[in-house]
Design a protein around this motif. Structure first.
Motif, PDB file in Angstrom:
ATOM      1  N   GLN A 148       0.816  -1.205   0.000  1.00 31.84           N
ATOM      2  CA  GLN A 148       0.000   0.000   0.000  1.00 31.84           C
ATOM      3  C   GLN A 148       0.853   1.258   0.000  1.00 31.84           C
ATOM      4  O   GLN A 148       0.527   2.249  -0.659  1.00 31.84           O
ATOM      5  N   ALA A 149       1.967   1.244   0.759  1.00 32.09           N
ATOM      6  CA  ALA A 149       2.779   2.447   0.916  1.00 32.09           C
ATOM      7  C   ALA A 149       3.712   2.692  -0.262  1.00 32.09           C
ATOM      8  O   ALA A 149       3.953   3.846  -0.623  1.00 32.09           O
ATOM      9  N   PHE A 150       4.261   1.628  -0.864  1.00 34.44           N
ATOM     10  CA  PHE A 150       5.272   1.804  -1.892  1.00 34.44           C
ATOM     11  C   PHE A 150       4.919   1.141  -3.216  1.00 34.44           C
ATOM     12  O   PHE A 150       5.640   1.308  -4.205  1.00 34.44           O
ATOM     13  N   GLY A 151       3.861   0.342  -3.249  1.00 31.16           N
ATOM     14  CA  GLY A 151       3.477  -0.314  -4.490  1.00 31.16           C
ATOM     15  C   GLY A 151       4.405  -1.427  -4.912  1.00 31.16           C
ATOM     16  O   GLY A 151       4.502  -1.723  -6.105  1.00 31.16           O
ATOM     17  N   ILE A 152       5.121  -2.067  -3.975  1.00 28.73           N
ATOM     18  CA  ILE A 152       6.039  -3.157  -4.289  1.00 28.73           C
ATOM     19  C   ILE A 152       5.697  -4.362  -3.421  1.00 28.73           C
ATOM     20  O   ILE A 152       4.997  -4.242  -2.402  1.00 28.73           O
ATOM     21  N   ASP A 153       6.191  -5.529  -3.821  1.00 28.15           N
ATOM     22  CA  ASP A 153       6.021  -6.750  -3.053  1.00 28.15           C
ATOM     23  C   ASP A 153       7.330  -7.075  -2.330  1.00 28.15           C
ATOM     24  O   ASP A 153       8.419  -6.786  -2.829  1.00 28.15           O
ATOM     25  N   CYS A 154       7.208  -7.687  -1.174  1.00 27.07           N
ATOM     26  CA  CYS A 154       8.385  -8.057  -0.403  1.00 27.07           C
ATOM     27  C   CYS A 154       8.077  -9.330   0.387  1.00 27.07           C
ATOM     28  O   CYS A 154       6.937  -9.798   0.417  1.00 27.07           O
ATOM     29  N   GLY A 155       9.098  -9.882   0.996  1.00 29.49           N
ATOM     30  CA  GLY A 155       8.955 -11.044   1.864  1.00 29.49           C
ATOM     31  C   GLY A 155       9.711 -10.809   3.158  1.00 29.49           C
ATOM     32  O   GLY A 155      10.535  -9.904   3.263  1.00 29.49           O
ATOM     33  N   LEU A 156       9.439 -11.632   4.134  1.00 22.21           N
ATOM     34  CA  LEU A 156      10.094 -11.502   5.435  1.00 22.21           C
ATOM     35  C   LEU A 156      10.406 -12.898   5.951  1.00 22.21           C
ATOM     36  O   LEU A 156       9.498 -13.718   6.120  1.00 22.21           O
ATOM     37  N   GLN A 157      11.682 -13.181   6.140  1.00 19.38           N
ATOM     38  CA  GLN A 157      12.125 -14.498   6.602  1.00 19.38           C
ATOM     39  C   GLN A 157      12.578 -14.404   8.048  1.00 19.38           C
ATOM     40  O   GLN A 157      13.414 -13.561   8.408  1.00 19.38           O
ATOM     41  N   ARG A 158      12.046 -15.267   8.881  1.00 21.21           N
ATOM     42  CA  ARG A 158      12.421 -15.261  10.284  1.00 21.21           C
ATOM     43  C   ARG A 158      13.756 -15.980  10.473  1.00 21.21           C
ATOM     44  O   ARG A 158      13.953 -17.100  10.007  1.00 21.21           O
ATOM     45  N   THR A 159      14.664 -15.310  11.173  1.00 20.03           N
ATOM     46  CA  THR A 159      15.995 -15.877  11.418  1.00 20.03           C
ATOM     47  C   THR A 159      16.258 -16.169  12.887  1.00 20.03           C
ATOM     48  O   THR A 159      17.258 -16.793  13.213  1.00 20.03           O
ATOM     49  N   PRO A 161      14.497 -15.390  17.285  1.00 18.18           N
ATOM     50  CA  PRO A 161      13.437 -14.768  18.089  1.00 18.18           C
ATOM     51  C   PRO A 161      13.368 -13.259  17.855  1.00 18.18           C
ATOM     52  O   PRO A 161      14.346 -12.537  18.083  1.00 18.18           O
ATOM     53  N   LEU A 162      12.254 -12.801  17.333  1.00 19.17           N
ATOM     54  CA  LEU A 162      12.021 -11.383  17.060  1.00 19.17           C
ATOM     55  C   LEU A 162      13.047 -10.796  16.087  1.00 19.17           C
ATOM     56  O   LEU A 162      13.360  -9.613  16.131  1.00 19.17           O
ATOM     57  N   GLU A 163      13.602 -11.629  15.227  1.00 20.27           N
ATOM     58  CA  GLU A 163      14.539 -11.182  14.210  1.00 20.27           C
ATOM     59  C   GLU A 163      14.105 -11.717  12.855  1.00 20.27           C
ATOM     60  O   GLU A 163      13.582 -12.831  12.756  1.00 20.27           O
ATOM     61  N   GLY A 164      14.336 -10.918  11.833  1.00 22.97           N
ATOM     62  CA  GLY A 164      13.962 -11.339  10.499  1.00 22.97           C
ATOM     63  C   GLY A 164      14.795 -10.670   9.434  1.00 22.97           C
ATOM     64  O   GLY A 164      15.502  -9.684   9.687  1.00 22.97           O
ATOM     65  N   VAL A 165      14.738 -11.217   8.242  1.00 16.10           N
ATOM     66  CA  VAL A 165      15.450 -10.699   7.077  1.00 16.10           C
ATOM     67  C   VAL A 165      14.413 -10.308   6.035  1.00 16.10           C
ATOM     68  O   VAL A 165      13.504 -11.089   5.727  1.00 16.10           O
ATOM     69  N   LEU A 166      14.542  -9.113   5.498  1.00 14.70           N
ATOM     70  CA  LEU A 166      13.628  -8.620   4.478  1.00 14.70           C
ATOM     71  C   LEU A 166      14.070  -9.115   3.110  1.00 14.70           C
ATOM     72  O   LEU A 166      15.268  -9.088   2.789  1.00 14.70           O
ATOM     73  N   ILE A 167      13.136  -9.588   2.294  1.00 11.50           N
ATOM     74  CA  ILE A 167      13.426 -10.105   0.960  1.00 11.50           C
ATOM     75  C   ILE A 167      12.748  -9.201  -0.063  1.00 11.50           C
ATOM     76  O   ILE A 167      11.527  -9.029  -0.036  1.00 11.50           O
ATOM     77  N   VAL A 168      13.545  -8.614  -0.961  1.00 10.75           N
ATOM     78  CA  VAL A 168      13.026  -7.710  -1.981  1.00 10.75           C
ATOM     79  C   VAL A 168      13.665  -8.051  -3.323  1.00 10.75           C
ATOM     80  O   VAL A 168      14.627  -8.818  -3.398  1.00 10.75           O
ATOM     81  N   ARG A 169      13.148  -7.450  -4.387  1.00 10.06           N
ATOM     82  CA  ARG A 169      13.724  -7.644  -5.715  1.00 10.06           C
ATOM     83  C   ARG A 169      15.031  -6.887  -5.831  1.00 10.06           C
ATOM     84  O   ARG A 169      15.259  -5.872  -5.176  1.00 10.06           O
ATOM     85  N   ASP A 170      15.921  -7.369  -6.683  1.00  6.95           N
ATOM     86  CA  ASP A 170      17.231  -6.741  -6.808  1.00  6.95           C
ATOM     87  C   ASP A 170      17.189  -5.409  -7.546  1.00  6.95           C
ATOM     88  O   ASP A 170      18.174  -4.664  -7.537  1.00  6.95           O
TER      89      ASP A 170
END
Length: 235
Positions: A148-159, A161-170
């Motif tokens: 909604q905010a940026f018009g892009i798709d992303c993913g979030l991988q949990r690494t 407890p309460l930590e994660g890695v953001l996955i985006v297009r290159d």
């Protein structure tokens, strides 16, 4: 629904409606038609004004001051962080210089603020609305907020407890990358991410995934040449 479709559905010619709803014996009266038309002109002006107010207060079509009003309602300012390199120092002679890389002074922030245009501001308001309605900070809610905010798709991988890695297009623009991983703080709370992450959660990295990184090279018939995935650790 577009603005034209909205006007087509709710727009009315009140003078024509009034003439059609008269008794058949009165429809051909010239004097009555003139009086009726004069009365309906004022009503038509009021109807058009109310319809324009409704359109102006709709986030899809609001512009200028109307967008500012909607932004204040949801808590989104038009002033946003600008991380563009356009204002950085560059060499004066672009053709004779060995490198046109931007430069900046040590200790000086490499970003500032600017007033967003209507299109960018509208996306920010959409994102703020999504963030305001986030209840559990789940992955679908985070993805919905970013879309909604940026018009892009992303993913979030949990690494962890309460930590994660953001996955985006290159091919993600640099300023969007900096926006997604930026951490804010004010008098009420510290380490606030732009993303609606759970309390205490943090991003420890970002993965730039190529669009065809996992597709085999079937067209050429040769073994797959893997495309590298770039991982940046933030911690």
């Amino acid at each position: 629904m577009s603005r034209a479709d909205y006007l087509r559905e709710y727009g009315r010619d009140l003078s024509a409606q009034a003439c059609e709803r008269q008794l058949y014996s009165l429809r051909h009266s010239t004097v009555r038609a003139g009086v009726l038309h004069a009365q309906m002109q004022q009503i038509q002006a009021l109807y058009d004004t109310l319809l324009n107010v409704l359109i102006g207060r709709d986030l899809r079509w609001a512009q200028g001051h109307q967008l500012d009003v909607l932004g204040r309602i949801v808590g989104q300012s038009r002033e946003v962080v600008s991380r563009s390199e356009a204002a950085w120092l560059r060499v004066d002679d672009g053709l004779g210089a060995p490198d046109n890389a931007p430069a900046w002074l040590a200790g000086v922030p490499s970003f500032g603020n600017h007033l967003a245009g209507d299109d960018e501001y509208r996306l920010r308001i959409y994102g703020k609305v999504a963030k305001n309605h986030t209840r559990h900070s789940s992955l679908p809610e985070v993805q919905w907020c970013v879309r909604q905010a940026f018009g892009i798709d992303c993913g979030l991988q949990r690494t962890g407890p309460l930590e994660g890695v953001l996955i985006v297009r290159d091919n993600l623009p640099r300023y969007l990358f900096q926006e997604l991983v930026s951490v804010l703080g004010d008098s009420r709370a510290e380490c606030q991410y732009l993303l609606p992450l759970p309390a205490g959660g943090r991003l420890v990295g970002i993965i730039f995934r190529p669009p065809n990184g996992f597709a085999p090279d079937l067209d050429s018939g040769v073994p797959d040449h893997a495309v590298p995935v770039v991982v940046i650790r933030l911690a």
